[in-house]
Design a protein around this motif. Structure first.
Motif, mmCIF file in Angstrom:
data_model
loop_
_atom_site.group_PDB
_atom_site.id
_atom_site.type_symbol
_atom_site.label_atom_id
_atom_site.label_comp_id
_atom_site.label_asym_id
_atom_site.label_seq_id
_atom_site.Cartn_x
_atom_site.Cartn_y
_atom_site.Cartn_z
ATOM 1 N N GLY A 212 0.838 -1.203 0.000
ATOM 2 C CA GLY A 212 0.000 0.000 0.000
ATOM 3 C C GLY A 212 0.862 1.236 0.000
ATOM 4 N N LEU A 213 0.205 2.379 -0.214
ATOM 5 C CA LEU A 213 0.908 3.656 -0.235
ATOM 6 C C LEU A 213 1.157 4.157 1.176
ATOM 7 C CD1 LEU A 213 -0.718 5.859 -3.021
ATOM 8 C CD2 LEU A 213 1.641 5.119 -2.892
ATOM 9 N N ALA A 214 2.231 4.943 1.318
ATOM 10 C CA ALA A 214 2.431 5.677 2.563
ATOM 11 C C ALA A 214 1.424 6.822 2.620
ATOM 12 C CB ALA A 214 3.855 6.221 2.616
ATOM 13 N N ASN A 215 1.221 7.347 3.825
ATOM 14 C CA ASN A 215 0.303 8.474 3.981
ATOM 15 C C ASN A 215 0.837 9.713 3.275
ATOM 16 O OD1 ASN A 215 -1.469 6.982 5.554
ATOM 17 N ND2 ASN A 215 -0.387 7.486 7.451
ATOM 18 N N HIS A 216 -0.059 10.637 2.979
ATOM 19 C CA HIS A 216 0.294 11.934 2.385
ATOM 20 C C HIS A 216 0.955 11.760 1.016
ATOM 21 C CE1 HIS A 216 -0.610 13.329 6.384
ATOM 22 N NE2 HIS A 216 0.378 12.637 6.896
ATOM 23 N N THR A 217 0.331 10.927 0.164
ATOM 24 C CA THR A 217 0.834 10.707 -1.191
ATOM 25 C C THR A 217 -0.056 11.446 -2.182
ATOM 26 O OG1 THR A 217 1.707 8.546 -0.576
ATOM 27 C CG2 THR A 217 1.422 8.979 -2.920
ATOM 28 N N ILE A 218 0.586 12.106 -3.155
ATOM 29 C CA ILE A 218 -0.114 12.899 -4.160
ATOM 30 C C ILE A 218 0.107 12.274 -5.536
ATOM 31 C CG2 ILE A 218 -0.251 15.146 -5.302
ATOM 32 C CD1 ILE A 218 -1.361 15.208 -2.525
ATOM 33 N N LEU A 219 -0.987 12.095 -6.295
ATOM 34 C CA LEU A 219 -0.903 11.629 -7.678
ATOM 35 C C LEU A 219 -0.801 12.834 -8.597
ATOM 36 C CD1 LEU A 219 -1.183 9.450 -9.920
ATOM 37 C CD2 LEU A 219 -3.656 9.794 -9.762
ATOM 38 N N ARG A 225 -3.026 18.332 -12.882
ATOM 39 C CA ARG A 225 -3.838 18.257 -11.669
ATOM 40 C C ARG A 225 -3.162 17.357 -10.639
ATOM 41 N NH1 ARG A 225 -9.098 15.710 -13.372
ATOM 42 N NH2 ARG A 225 -7.634 14.595 -14.746
ATOM 43 N N GLU A 226 -3.531 17.564 -9.369
ATOM 44 C CA GLU A 226 -2.968 16.768 -8.283
ATOM 45 C C GLU A 226 -4.109 16.239 -7.406
ATOM 46 O OE1 GLU A 226 -0.045 18.902 -6.102
ATOM 47 O OE2 GLU A 226 1.268 19.225 -7.849
ATOM 48 N N PHE A 227 -3.959 14.981 -6.967
ATOM 49 C CA PHE A 227 -4.980 14.356 -6.138
ATOM 50 C C PHE A 227 -4.315 13.635 -4.970
ATOM 51 C CE2 PHE A 227 -6.480 14.232 -10.556
ATOM 52 C CZ PHE A 227 -7.710 14.868 -10.448
ATOM 53 N N PRO A 228 -4.791 13.853 -3.741
ATOM 54 C CA PRO A 228 -4.346 12.984 -2.646
ATOM 55 C C PRO A 228 -5.009 11.618 -2.820
ATOM 56 C CG PRO A 228 -6.012 14.526 -1.864
ATOM 57 C CD PRO A 228 -5.709 14.908 -3.286
ATOM 58 N N ILE A 229 -4.244 10.552 -2.725
ATOM 59 C CA ILE A 229 -4.783 9.216 -2.969
ATOM 60 C C ILE A 229 -4.308 8.250 -1.898
ATOM 61 C CG2 ILE A 229 -4.899 9.530 -5.473
ATOM 62 C CD1 ILE A 229 -2.352 7.770 -5.641
ATOM 63 N N ASP A 230 -5.015 7.137 -1.785
ATOM 64 C CA ASP A 230 -4.460 5.967 -1.118
ATOM 65 C C ASP A 230 -4.724 4.778 -2.038
ATOM 66 O OD1 ASP A 230 -7.110 5.283 -0.778
ATOM 67 O OD2 ASP A 230 -7.133 5.577 1.378
ATOM 68 N N ASP A 231 -3.941 3.732 -1.883
ATOM 69 C CA ASP A 231 -4.064 2.623 -2.830
ATOM 70 C C ASP A 231 -3.492 1.350 -2.237
ATOM 71 O OD1 ASP A 231 -1.333 2.650 -2.932
ATOM 72 O OD2 ASP A 231 -1.170 2.883 -5.095
ATOM 73 N N SER A 232 -3.629 0.294 -3.020
ATOM 74 C CA SER A 232 -2.988 -0.983 -2.713
ATOM 75 C C SER A 232 -2.693 -1.674 -4.031
ATOM 76 C CB SER A 232 -3.893 -1.861 -1.837
ATOM 77 O OG SER A 232 -5.089 -2.187 -2.534
ATOM 78 N N ALA A 233 -1.666 -2.523 -4.009
ATOM 79 C CA ALA A 233 -1.273 -3.269 -5.202
ATOM 80 C C ALA A 233 -1.064 -4.724 -4.820
ATOM 81 C CB ALA A 233 0.004 -2.684 -5.806
#
Length: 523
Positions: A212-219, A225-233
């Protein structure tokens, strides 16, 4: 009992005898022959009408469309399985037939068992392929319709699939992203440092674990454009457990982040409100205790003063009689004025004790504040000169002060000046300022003395609290308590700030006559 419908087969053969032989054998196997065509054109016309389950196609058909071209069109239009029948097995014919992806290839003359097994294998293969295709279509439709963004890659991290949400967030259309490295399509950075963040999909490929992503990650989208996201792979594995790709699922958490920020702000506001209310309650509790203490002290002081006042009056009258009979040239006459001063000092202390008990809040008298200030300063200057201290005065339109009694302003100012003189070293100065503003008389008394230690600043207005017990001047500790009482009884206030070694500044607020004063941050 219900029986499954017979498998429908179309035969495309331009030799009539061969076609009839094949038809006969197929019926023997239990198949239903739904059409026998002698050309590719006829077969294309018959397919949508009879919809066979499988087609036996002769490669070498007469006419413009041979078997290979006919099979290509049938596969592209109807996705039906085709088995080729031919007497030719040359390499060129085989290579051309392979391009149409046939489900079998039977050489003439053929054995019944060979024909039957090719038909059954072709039907089974087509069934499996259709199930796989439907399953893929189902999963693809599901991935395209879910609310999260989905990107799938191969084992090398090359994009092979993107749903509509992923396309919208990354700014990449699927047609442009497929075949591109994931790092180019899915660009992420740390929100604070703006440094590139580790791609969880590539880590999943490398380590074979769900990440998963660390906290405070921006796409970072392709369009800026920029989006705060969370994810998993998660890695994709084949039936042997080998990693053949990875699926990355991510979502825009802008709204959630805004809600969290709003909740955080609300919590901070609530905490601040609780802090302010708690401080206010503590202040009110201190005031209540102070008032109770002041009232109890005042009652006790009044009783003591009453008991002292009667004998003191007798002592004063007796002293005046004795004074008149002591000649001025008597060797002990020097003690007479001393005794008189001490009697007057005791009388003053008694009066202070009465004042502490109950200042008269209903008696107000208006008079020029500037005149009273100058009078008090003039009276205090003699003591200041003896102490080697200078007093400067600055009065700006002081106006008429409405006070508790005629002597309130004088007594408050005199008490503060006396304390300032006692706290000041020789050669220092005391500043007295007065100004009328917003319906208030603002009076300031500032010295350059030793200052009040921070540890005892909260006690300076308490009755009988004094720091002068060891000094020559002594003191009962009533001056500041009485000054505060008088100021508040007049509808005003008194406060101070002090730093050790730098001095003390007192601020007194008294309402001006004929005005409706308003409190402000400056006041």
């Amino acid at each position: 009992m219900n029986q499954s419908p017979a498998t429908k087969i179309m035969v495309v053969e331009d030799e009539t005898i061969v076609a009839l032989d094949i038809q006969s054998r197929l019926r023997k196997f239990g198949y239903e022959v739904v059409a026998v065509c002698s050309s590719g054109e006829e077969a294309l016309a018959q397919v949508p009408a009879v919809l066979p389950d499988l087609i036996l196609m002769d490669i070498m058909l007469a006419g413009e469309l041979d078997g290979i071209k006919t099979a290509e069109q049938i596969r592209s239009r109807y996705d039906l399985p085709v088995i080729f029948l031919t007497a030719y097995a040359d390499e060129k014919t085989l290579q051309a037939a392979k391009l149409t992806e046939p489900y079998g290839y039977v050489l003439k003359p053929f054995e019944e068992r060979e024909l039957h097994s090719n038909i059954e294998m072709g039907l089974y293969r087509h069934k499996l392929e259709r199930e796989i295709k439907e399953s893929r279509q189902w999963f693809a439709t599901t991935l395209k319709c879910i609310g999260d963004a989905v990107i799938a890659t191969d084992e090398k991290g090359i994009v092979v699939f993107m749903n509509a949400v992923a396309q919208a967030l990354t700014g990449w259309p699927e047609s442009a992203a497929v075949g591109v490295e994931l790092n180019a399509v899915f660009r992420i950075v740390n929100e604070t440092t703006r440094q590139p963040a580790e791609n969880p999909a590539l880590r999943a490929l490398r380590e074979g674990v769900i990440t998963g992503l660390a906290n405070h990650t921006i796409l970072l989208a392709q369009d800026g454009r920029e989006f705060p996201i969370d994810d998993s792979a998660a890695p994709i594995r084949d039936e042997r457990g080998n990693i053949i790709g990875v699926v990355l699922v991510f979502r825009d958490v802008s709204e959630r982040k805004q809600a969290e920020d709003q909740i955080r702000r609300y919590n901070e506001q609530l905490e601040e409100l609780v802090r302010v209310r708690t401080a206010r309650l503590q202040q009110l509790e201190r005031q209540r205790l102070e008032n109770e203490k002041l009232a109890a002290t005042g009652r006790m002081a009044a009783r003591i003063a009453h008991e002292i006042n009667n004998p003191l009056a007798g002592i004063k009258n007796s002293f005046l009689l004795i004074k008149d009979h002591v000649p001025r040239d008597h060797p002990d006459y020097e003690f007479v004025p001393r005794l008189e001063r001490e009697i007057d000092r005791i009388a003053g202390i008694v009066q202070q004790m009465f004042t502490l008990y109950r200042p008269d809040r209903n008696m107000t008298k208006e008079y020029p504040a500037s005149e009273a200030i100058r009078d008090v300063v003039a009276l205090a200057r003699s003591g200041a000169q003896e102490a080697g201290v200078t007093i400067t005065v600055a009065i700006e339109q002081a106006g008429q002060a409405r006070v508790n009694s005629e002597g309130t302003l004088r007594q408050v100012l005199f008490n503060l000046l006396r304390n300032a003189i006692e706290a000041s070293a020789r050669g220092s100065a005391i500043m007295v300022q007065a100004a009328a503003r917003d319906g208030w008389l603002n009076l300031i008394v500032a010295d350059q003395g030793c200052g009040i230690p921070e540890a005892i600043q909260s006690q300076v207005f308490e009755p009988f609290f004094t720091t002068k017990s060891g000094s020559a001047t002594g003191g009962l500790g009533l001056g500041l308590s009485i000054s505060k009482n008088l100021a508040e009884a007049s509808g005003g206030a008194i406060r101070f700030e002090s730093k050790q070694g730098l001095g003390t500044t007192f601020h007194i607020l008294l309402p001006l006559a004929g005005s409706a004063p308003t409190r402000s941050e400056d006041n």
